[in-house]
Enzyme design. Sequence first.
Site, mmCIF file in Angstrom:
data_model
loop_
_atom_site.group_PDB
_atom_site.id
_atom_site.type_symbol
_atom_site.label_atom_id
_atom_site.label_comp_id
_atom_site.label_asym_id
_atom_site.label_seq_id
_atom_site.Cartn_x
_atom_site.Cartn_y
_atom_site.Cartn_z
ATOM 1 N N GLY A 144 0.998 -1.074 -0.147
ATOM 2 C CA GLY A 144 0.223 -0.262 -0.259
ATOM 3 C C GLY A 144 0.624 1.058 -0.182
ATOM 4 O O GLY A 144 2.183 1.515 0.788
ATOM 5 N N CYS A 155 5.541 0.020 7.856
ATOM 6 C CA CYS A 155 4.703 1.050 7.056
ATOM 7 C C CYS A 155 6.239 1.582 5.922
ATOM 8 O O CYS A 155 7.452 1.378 7.043
ATOM 9 C CB CYS A 155 4.285 1.628 7.942
ATOM 10 S SG CYS A 155 4.001 3.826 7.237
ATOM 11 N N LEU A 156 6.191 1.578 4.525
ATOM 12 C CA LEU A 156 6.902 2.119 4.262
ATOM 13 C C LEU A 156 7.797 3.195 4.880
ATOM 14 O O LEU A 156 9.328 3.160 4.701
ATOM 15 C CB LEU A 156 7.194 2.188 2.883
ATOM 16 C CG LEU A 156 5.890 0.780 2.188
ATOM 17 C CD1 LEU A 156 5.829 1.226 0.555
ATOM 18 C CD2 LEU A 156 7.302 0.010 2.033
ATOM 19 N N GLU A 182 -3.616 2.812 5.697
ATOM 20 C CA GLU A 182 -3.233 3.896 4.274
ATOM 21 C C GLU A 182 -4.349 5.528 4.456
ATOM 22 O O GLU A 182 -4.239 6.530 3.954
ATOM 23 C CB GLU A 182 -4.356 3.887 2.798
ATOM 24 C CG GLU A 182 -3.126 2.357 2.998
ATOM 25 C CD GLU A 182 -1.718 2.200 2.719
ATOM 26 O OE1 GLU A 182 -0.999 3.682 2.795
ATOM 27 O OE2 GLU A 182 -0.527 1.489 3.126
#
Length: 167
Positions: free
Chosen positions: A46, A91-92, A134
């Site tokens: 995502g 989480c990126l 997101e």
Amino acid sequence: MAILKILHYPDKRLHTVAQPVSSVTPEIKKLVQDMAETMYAAPGIGLAATQVDVHQQVIVLDLSTTQDQLQVFINPKITASSGQSECEEGCLSVPGVYETVRRAERVTVQALNLAGEPFTLEAEGMLATCVQHEIDHLKGRVFVEYLSALKQTRLQAKIKKQLRRIM
Ligand code: K1U
Ligand code: ZN
């Protein structure tokens, strides 16, 4: 297409509240393409526009293992939710950190697709978790803010240590 730079926590820009998209222009379509490329390259499942420092309400998701089932949400809104579930999240924007977060088990999401048409998605399981994660980004919220004060303090210390090491 282009790979965009992903902001890393605790960058203050991650707390910016995204604005609704007024029209699905060619610029928004290009942003979606670039976000998809960035998400696949990371790799992730995502990405919210906030994470690439674009403060418009745009999300991409792809939970497939084949990276060929892109889902695009423009101006997403959760219109109903039920139940509770706990899931380990990553989480990126917070690389290397995986923590369990409690969220709604099922959500109904209304959004626009790339053609600017409204659609409704009933999500549960990992899809429900991911879409809530997101949408939080679009509201300027990062998943680590759900953790206990102790865990957040430890995380800040770990990040400060990592920053000292690379600077
Ligand atoms: O928003 C983001 O930073 C993307 C994030 C989405 C997410 C993952 C797990 C729970 C909630 C939200 C990620 O994609 S983290 C990376 C990840 O989960 C993954 C990466 C490669 C293959 C499979 C999963
Ligand atoms: Zn994230």
